[in-house]
Structures are given as structure tokens and as C-alpha cells.
Design a protein around this motif. Sequence first.
Motif, PDB file in Angstrom:
ATOM      1  N   GLU A 339       0.809  -1.217   0.000  1.00 47.35           N
ATOM      2  CA  GLU A 339       0.000   0.000   0.000  1.00 47.35           C
ATOM      3  C   GLU A 339       0.845   1.270   0.000  1.00 47.35           C
ATOM      4  N   PHE A 340       2.119   1.180   0.374  1.00 49.68           N
ATOM      5  CA  PHE A 340       2.938   2.367   0.561  1.00 49.68           C
ATOM      6  C   PHE A 340       3.610   2.846  -0.729  1.00 49.68           C
ATOM      7  N   THR A 341       3.711   1.970  -1.711  1.00 52.63           N
ATOM      8  CA  THR A 341       4.451   2.309  -2.923  1.00 52.63           C
ATOM      9  C   THR A 341       3.809   3.476  -3.670  1.00 52.63           C
ATOM     10  N   ARG A 342       2.542   3.734  -3.462  1.00 54.27           N
ATOM     11  CA  ARG A 342       1.863   4.836  -4.157  1.00 54.27           C
ATOM     12  C   ARG A 342       2.503   6.192  -3.866  1.00 54.27           C
ATOM     13  N   TRP A 343       3.215   6.292  -2.722  1.00 51.58           N
ATOM     14  CA  TRP A 343       3.845   7.567  -2.387  1.00 51.58           C
ATOM     15  C   TRP A 343       5.264   7.671  -2.962  1.00 51.58           C
ATOM     16  N   ALA A 344       5.824   6.552  -3.396  1.00 48.82           N
ATOM     17  CA  ALA A 344       7.232   6.550  -3.805  1.00 48.82           C
ATOM     18  C   ALA A 344       7.525   7.478  -4.985  1.00 48.82           C
ATOM     19  N   PRO A 345       6.708   7.515  -6.033  1.00 45.52           N
ATOM     20  CA  PRO A 345       7.029   8.431  -7.135  1.00 45.52           C
ATOM     21  C   PRO A 345       7.121   9.887  -6.690  1.00 45.52           C
ATOM     22  N   GLY A 346       6.258  10.301  -5.774  1.00 44.10           N
ATOM     23  CA  GLY A 346       6.322  11.667  -5.259  1.00 44.10           C
ATOM     24  C   GLY A 346       7.603  11.932  -4.504  1.00 44.10           C
ATOM     25  N   PHE A 347       8.040  10.957  -3.699  1.00 37.45           N
ATOM     26  CA  PHE A 347       9.299  11.094  -2.969  1.00 37.45           C
ATOM     27  C   PHE A 347      10.475  11.167  -3.949  1.00 37.45           C
ATOM     28  N   LYS A 348      10.444  10.314  -4.985  1.00 35.78           N
ATOM     29  CA  LYS A 348      11.526  10.301  -5.970  1.00 35.78           C
ATOM     30  C   LYS A 348      11.605  11.648  -6.696  1.00 35.78           C
ATOM     31  N   GLU A 349      10.455  12.141  -7.098  1.00 38.61           N
ATOM     32  CA  GLU A 349      10.416  13.417  -7.813  1.00 38.61           C
ATOM     33  C   GLU A 349      10.928  14.555  -6.926  1.00 38.61           C
ATOM     34  N   ALA A 350      10.412  14.621  -5.703  1.00 37.76           N
ATOM     35  CA  ALA A 350      10.750  15.738  -4.823  1.00 37.76           C
ATOM     36  C   ALA A 350      12.203  15.711  -4.368  1.00 37.76           C
ATOM     37  N   SER A 351      12.786  14.520  -4.300  1.00 36.06           N
ATOM     38  CA  SER A 351      14.167  14.404  -3.817  1.00 36.06           C
ATOM     39  C   SER A 351      15.196  14.473  -4.939  1.00 36.06           C
ATOM     40  N   GLY A 352      14.730  14.616  -6.160  1.00 40.03           N
ATOM     41  CA  GLY A 352      15.659  14.627  -7.277  1.00 40.03           C
ATOM     42  C   GLY A 352      16.265  13.269  -7.568  1.00 40.03           C
ATOM     43  N   GLY A 353      15.540  12.207  -7.205  1.00 43.83           N
ATOM     44  CA  GLY A 353      15.999  10.857  -7.518  1.00 43.83           C
ATOM     45  C   GLY A 353      16.840  10.182  -6.460  1.00 43.83           C
ATOM     46  N   LEU A 354      16.850  10.704  -5.228  1.00 42.84           N
ATOM     47  CA  LEU A 354      17.592  10.045  -4.150  1.00 42.84           C
ATOM     48  C   LEU A 354      16.973   8.683  -3.829  1.00 42.84           C
ATOM     49  N   PRO A 355      17.751   7.748  -3.257  1.00 44.40           N
ATOM     50  CA  PRO A 355      17.210   6.423  -2.939  1.00 44.40           C
ATOM     51  C   PRO A 355      16.004   6.494  -2.013  1.00 44.40           C
ATOM     52  N   VAL A 356      15.000   5.695  -2.351  1.00 46.45           N
ATOM     53  CA  VAL A 356      13.752   5.621  -1.590  1.00 46.45           C
ATOM     54  C   VAL A 356      13.521   4.177  -1.162  1.00 46.45           C
ATOM     55  N   ILE A 357      13.123   3.990   0.105  1.00 51.78           N
ATOM     56  CA  ILE A 357      12.810   2.667   0.658  1.00 51.78           C
ATOM     57  C   ILE A 357      11.309   2.585   0.862  1.00 51.78           C
ATOM     58  N   THR A 358      10.701   1.511   0.365  1.00 54.28           N
ATOM     59  CA  THR A 358       9.251   1.326   0.457  1.00 54.28           C
ATOM     60  C   THR A 358       8.939   0.041   1.214  1.00 54.28           C
ATOM     61  N   PRO A 359       8.095   0.099   2.245  1.00 50.66           N
ATOM     62  CA  PRO A 359       7.824  -1.083   3.078  1.00 50.66           C
ATOM     63  C   PRO A 359       6.564  -1.846   2.675  1.00 50.66           C
ATOM     64  N   ASN A 360       6.317  -2.921   3.450  1.00 53.49           N
ATOM     65  CA  ASN A 360       5.038  -3.628   3.461  1.00 53.49           C
ATOM     66  C   ASN A 360       4.882  -4.633   2.333  1.00 53.49           C
ATOM     67  N   PHE A 361       5.729  -5.665   2.357  1.00 47.36           N
ATOM     68  CA  PHE A 361       5.672  -6.717   1.343  1.00 47.36           C
ATOM     69  C   PHE A 361       5.610  -8.094   1.995  1.00 47.36           C
ATOM     70  N   ILE A 362       5.028  -9.025   1.267  1.00 51.34           N
ATOM     71  CA  ILE A 362       4.984 -10.446   1.632  1.00 51.34           C
ATOM     72  C   ILE A 362       5.513 -11.283   0.472  1.00 51.34           C
ATOM     73  N   ASP A 363       4.971 -11.051  -0.703  1.00 57.38           N
ATOM     74  CA  ASP A 363       5.261 -11.839  -1.906  1.00 57.38           C
ATOM     75  C   ASP A 363       6.509 -11.285  -2.597  1.00 57.38           C
TER      76      ASP A 363
END
Length: 463
Positions: A339-363
Motif C-alpha cells: 500500500e505504501f508504494t503509491r507515495w514513492a514516485p512523489g518522494f523520488k520526484e521531490a528528492s531529485g531521484g535520491l534512494p527511496v525505501i518502500t515497506p510492506n511486502f509479503i510476496d
Amino acid sequence: MAYDELFEPIQIGDVEIKNRIAMAPMNPGLSGPEGYHTDVNTAWYATRARGGFGLIITECCVMNPHPWHGSEILNPSRFTDYRYYRYHSEMVQFVHEYSQCKIFMQLSPGWGWQGHPHAETPECPSGGPSAIALEVDVRNLNKGWERQMKRVTPEFAELIPDFDTVRNMSDEEYAAVRGMVRDVLAEKSPDMLHVMYGDTPRELTVGEIVDLEDRFAVQADAAFKIEYDGVEVHAPHGYLLHSFLSPRSNQRHDQYGGSLENRARFLLNIVDKTRKKIGPDKAFGVRLSGDELMPGGISHEEIKQVVSWCKDAGANFFNISQGSYENPGAAFAPDGENEFTRWAPGFKEASGGLPVITPNFIDPAVAAEVISSGQSDMISLGRQAIADPFWPAKVKAGRVDDIVKCVRCQRCYMNLMISHWLECSVNPTAGREKLYPDLWLNTPKLEKKVNRFREKADALPQI
């Protein structure tokens, strides 16, 4: 399927991490009564290091030495001064024994409006931006929380036999049952009352805020000196720094309240002062909620601006969360995954492409797709790392069918809230790793050292 994407190295600051799989920061409640790390903490983290995680991010370690740091039943870890350093140092050394596993400390200035008075200073409220008390809306409890509420408070199930009915209530309809919910919890489950209804915090003075900004930089530098590989600022899901960011909890009228720039000042000063203290290259990032997911809370658009400012102040990676204690169903423990990955593109854009960590996986297939598609740079496992500490090693070995999957029952969370030891419905060793040293002491590097020592000892004459 090889899932090769998950096992490519990544650079964060001056740290190379061997794969794209992190253990998410979680407060397991394993520290001693005064917040000291123990052998239980060491075994907890070393087991995951042996399990193949490229990066361990610790539970939030509170660097605030004042009685108003805010407390919780789960007994947070502390990192306020030299008394705590060697206990962390031992843990770091064990983690580093395992195939270049890296470990970042998540460092926190306190609990804010989600905190409560410490047991030793009950007259001293938690410090926050404003004197506003938190209250969890029962409509925001997801299926996992519903299951646990009914388990620990059967009277709650009698009051609300059908949670879906409550979830669909209007504000007016909910207002009619809200008082009954509080009364039942007060009589039958004081621990849960403590969780659902916060104590009113004390508004911090400007001098106290500046004191924390300065102390944070000193404690972050201390973490690097005892060989932590990186530091992450704890600013997500409702805790002290988040509560300054949010207009729901911050109604100040000074330089730390009002406009977004003012509400972000506390966090940005911490990032700026810390970066100047530790130097330009070290791995130093921030965890933020992508959206508060509450009416009048901080939005994703505002968070993107905060991310950009943090990057300018010296952050070189970002870790995503969402929500707060007010909305536990959507926050750090949703029923599903990814559910958290939906915010990742915004973080990537705002940070100028700095590494982003996204949680909440099983599969692992879902996790690999997030990496291969470029949506995020690393994935992290929280509850899944509790359920199966060896998830990365099993994926790499092609033993995906052997993964013990998290069932999202929330038992691990609920036990922390009611003063019980951490438990997992599918992993009987969770929280008890110390009792099973074969799970975490089996490191060839350490074994080689110990065997050399034994050989020399065995060669000594008997006296």
C-alpha cells in the motif's frame, strides 16, 4: 523466477548495501526497563542479519533525555548518552558478522502527542507542538486490529459485534457510540484505553525544541562512532516530528507553527545541524508518512515539499510510511501488502531521484516488480520479517514456497500495547531468538575466530 532485481547492490551515501531488501524499523519492546539494549535485542537483529537482509534499520531509539520525551507500554529503546553506547556497539558488531550486512539506527526525539507520561514521572506530560490530545477513531481499525481488539477485550465484541457497521457510520452516527466505547475500555481494558485515547501533551518551548535539535546532531554522530552504517530521522506516522509537521496536532503561533515552512522547521534544523556535524558523505536520511490520511492532516503534496527541503538540508535517502496512530488501519499495519508504494514516485520526484525505501511486502514477486519498474530503490519487510527472518535467503535460494508468510493478524502489535511479550502467530521463535542461538550464532566468521581460540586453549597443559 530468480528475482535478481532484489539482489543488486545499491549505494546510499558512502555505504554500499549488498541487496535491495531492508528490515523495516519496528519497536519490538525487547529493551530493558531503562531502555537499554539487551542480549534479546542482539539476537533479534542478528537473526535477521543471518537471514540475508542487506540492511537492518533499528527500532526508533529515543535520544531525548528529558522526562517529557514521552513513553509507551512497549518500552522504547534509548540512546541519550554514553551509558547506552556499548550495548548498541555489541549489537552492531554481531550484525556486521553476517556477509556485509549493514545497520542504520533510526533516531527519535520523542513520542509527541502519541506519548504518555513516563512511569517514574507521571506528573510530567509528553512534550508536543500543542496541547491537543489524540483519539483513535474506531472506524479506522482494520480487520487485523478488529481481531485483536475482540481477543483482548471480549466486552468490545459485545458492544460492537459488527465492525463493518461502525466503519460505515457517519460522523453523527459514530458520535452516539463514541462515549460507550470509551466507557467499556475504561472499565474492562485500561491498557487499550491508554492506546486509543492519548494524554494531552505539554506545548514545548522554543528553547526545548532547539535543545533537541542540537542534541540530535550529537547523538547521530555518536551512532556513527560506534560503527552504525547510517542514521535515519524518525519523523513518520504521528510521532513528535510528524506532530510538528501536521496542522491537526500543531496549532502554534511562533516560528515552529502556522505555515508549512514553520511546521517543518524543527525537522529541517535537525537535518541541517546533523549533516554539518557528521560530514557530507555518511548515509543520513528521513522517514516520513507519504500522507497523514486524516482530515486536516499533512497531505502528500505538502510532504513532497518537506522531502525537497530535507534533501536541500542534507538528507540523502528517504524511507516511506503513512498515516498515524489516529488511523491505525491505514498506517504502518494495513491488512494487505504494497500500500505504501503509491507515495514513492512523489518522494523520488521531490528528492531529485535520491534512494527511496518502500515497506510492506509479503510476496517476493510483488517486491521485485516494485524494484524492476523503478518505483522504489529498496523494499523493506516489517511484520513479514517477524514471521520469517530468513525471507531474503529463501528467495535467493529459490525456496519461495518455504517462506512463512505473515497473516496480518496484528498479534505482534497488540501484545506490545497490552504489556505482553512480543508474539507471532506463525513464528514461535519471534522475540525469543536468544533462546535459540543456532538461529543467529552460526556465522562462519565468528566461528573461525572462536575455533582458533579453542584450539589454543586446548593446547595448554593441565595444572
